[in-house]
Design an enzyme around this catalytic site. Structure first.
Site, PDB file in Angstrom:
ATOM      1  CD  GLN A   1     -38.006  50.849  42.358  1.00 27.82           C
ATOM      2  OE1 GLN A   1     -38.855  50.837  41.484  1.00 27.82           O
ATOM      3  NE2 GLN A   1     -37.995  51.777  43.281  1.00 27.82           N
TER       4      GLN A   1
ATOM      5  CG  ASP B   1     -29.913  53.422  45.180  1.00 24.07           C
ATOM      6  OD1 ASP B   1     -30.917  54.146  45.066  1.00 24.07           O
ATOM      7  OD2 ASP B   1     -29.814  52.522  46.034  1.00 24.07           O
TER       8      ASP B   1
ATOM      9  N   GLY C   1     -35.552  56.464  45.686  1.00 19.86           N
ATOM     10  CA  GLY C   1     -34.959  57.647  46.299  1.00 19.86           C
ATOM     11  C   GLY C   1     -34.031  58.241  45.268  1.00 19.86           C
ATOM     12  CG  HIS C   2     -34.964  58.825  41.710  1.00 22.15           C
ATOM     13  ND1 HIS C   2     -35.678  58.759  40.547  1.00 22.15           N
ATOM     14  CD2 HIS C   2     -34.801  57.546  42.107  1.00 22.15           C
ATOM     15  CE1 HIS C   2     -35.940  57.484  40.261  1.00 22.15           C
ATOM     16  NE2 HIS C   2     -35.418  56.739  41.202  1.00 22.15           N
TER      17      HIS C   2
END
Ligand code: GDP
Ligand code: IMO
Ligand code: MG
Length: 427
Positions: free
Chosen positions: A223, A13, A40-41
């Site tokens: 990640q 993140d 989650g980009h």
């Protein structure tokens, strides 16, 4: 400058999606090489915000070919819904390429992920529950299902049988769950096969041919370094190699082709899930970082744990990835503090330690040694050049660069594509 790797230098993140998108317009291919829809980009283009999980962020750049490499684990239902979500918003996804050797996340892998976590109780890893670990375990145990298996019903059936043989024993006898029927799984997977077929390709050949023709290939990590199965804070890690070497194994491109490795580094630190985190804050500063930085998981909606910048981790990321550059993100979030603590070393059992200890026990005992840098009050989100930044913000960046071991070549001052200060060009 044929191949570049862009990866997370902390616990994920860091802003990889934004950084990839920024370069997406100038590269020919963007390749995911590991992980799956645990990622989650977030990409913000103008007034549009996209949350990508499995698809490479390059899918938003029309001239670029997005590739899902062999090292990725693919949940076909997630893939198809992500594609249709983008199509509904007018994004052309027809160029996507998926390696036939990528492994498939099956419904039973998702079940096993969830029941295993429940069974671990307070020792749980805090996974995203997307079946990532069990799918990589099947790959290593040689009972995995690959994308190419979806095109041979008889082989697929045999492989699902082999995979479920042991798993059903465990599910029924250990976890007291119902057995999973082979036929049902096969039918579900075959239902996805034809929809995915147009994208399936020999991505190893295509990428190497592209590099031979001097095309630019960007590898986008999921990640981060400290979540790496080999180099991270094991066992509180993901089940793949986000570190630079993973770009080679997860794509079939050799290390001699990679000329630049860019570590995405947040100006402070966050972590999701369980595991040690020396600079974690439990006070109003932590709360403020979470609120101002919008630190809530894109995939699971969990609040991210927040803490100050940790230079020991940044130095470690430089070393294990051979970083050539950093892209420092979210500097704007730090506006408003009188002074900003930065962890420069650890104290472990009364001794000062400058480098990340290899021992899990030592790392659990690590207490941050802080240096306090003067803060700034000015809004920096409109800064376009380094000299537009207030003096104290410049000094903060310079101090981080010095401690972290690689040049900071870009600085994020907001989530948008334009909210970036480019210092050295990446291409
Ligand atoms: P990724 O998983 O590494 O792609 O990062 P995430 O998208 O999960 O989290 C990063 C968040 O920070 C996203 O909401 C981005 O839109 C946002 N972001 C990225 N760079 C910056 C920046 O420089 N400043 C601010 N304020 N937000 C940023
Ligand atoms: P991006 O790409 C932050 C964390 C999970 C958990 C551990 C293992 O957006 O940076 P897994 O489901 O992978 O087996 O979970 O890894 N994790 C992430 N944390 N960002 C991510 O991805 C993550 N992907 C997995 O929270 O602690
Ligand atoms: Mg993320």
């Amino acid at each position: 400058m044929p191949a570049l790797v862009l990866l997370g230098a902390q616990w994920g993140d860091e802003g990889k999606g934004k950084a990839t998108d920024l370069l997406g317009g100038s590269v020919d291919y963007v390749v995911r090489y590991q992980g799956g829809n645990n990622a989650g980009h977030t990409v913000v283009v103008g007034d549009q915000k996209y949350a990508l999980h499995l698809l490479p962020s390059g899918i938003l750049s029309p001239g670029c070919t997005p590739v899902i490499g062999n090292g990725v684990v693919v949940d076909p239902s997630v893939l198809l819904s992500e594609l249709s979500g983008l199509n509904e918003r007018g994004v052309d996804t027809s160029k996507l390429l998926i390696s036939g050797n990528a492994h498939v996340i099956t419904p039973y892998n998702v079940t096993v992920d969830k029941v295993t976590e429940r069974f671990l109780g307070k020792r749980k890893i805090g996974t995203t529950g997307r079946g990532i670990g069990p799918t990589y375990a099947d790959k290593i145990n040689r009972v995995g299902i690959r994308v190419q298996d979806l095109y041979d019903e008889s082989i697929l059936t045999q492989k699902v049988e082999a995979a479920l043989d042991v798993k059903n024993q465990i599910l029924t006898k250990l976890y007291n769950r119902r057995a999973i029927a082979v036929g049902q799984v096969v039918e579900e997977l075959l239902g996805y096969a034809e929809q995915i077929r147009p994208y399936v390709a020999d991505t190893v050949l295509i990428l190497n041919q592209a590099l031979d023709e001097n095309k630019v290939v960007l590898f986008e990590g999921g990640q981060g370094t400290l979540l790496d199965i080999d180099h991270g804070t094991y066992p509180f890690v993901t089940s793949s190699n986000p570190t630079a070497g993973g770009a080679c194994t997860g794509s079939g491109v050799g290390p001699t082709k990679i000329s630049r490795v860019i570590g995405i580094l947040k100006a402070y630190t966050t972590r999701v899930g369980s595991g040690p985190f020396p600079t974690e804050l439990f006070d109003e500063d932590g709360e403020a970082l979470r609120r101002i930085g919008g630190e809530r998981g894109v995939t699971t909606g969990r609040d991210r744990r927040c803490g100050w910048f940790d230079a020991v981790i940044a130095r470690y990321a430089t070393r294990v990835n051979g970083l050539t550059d950093f892209f420092l993100t979210k500097l704007d979030v730090l506006t408003g503090w009188e002074q900003i603590p930065v962890c420069v070393a650890y104290e472990i059992d009364g001794k000062r330690v400058e480098e990340l200890p290899y021992s899990q026990t030592d790392f659990h005992h690590a207490k941050p040694v802080y240096e306090y840098l003067p803060g700034w009050q000015e809004n920096i989100s409109k800064a376009k050049t380094f000299s537009d930044l207030p003096k104290n913000a410049q000094a903060y960046v310079k101090a981080l660069e010095e401690m972290s071991g690689a040049p900071i070549s870009a600085i994020g001052v907001g989530p948008g594509r334009d909210e970036t200060i480019e210092i050295n060009s990446f291409l």
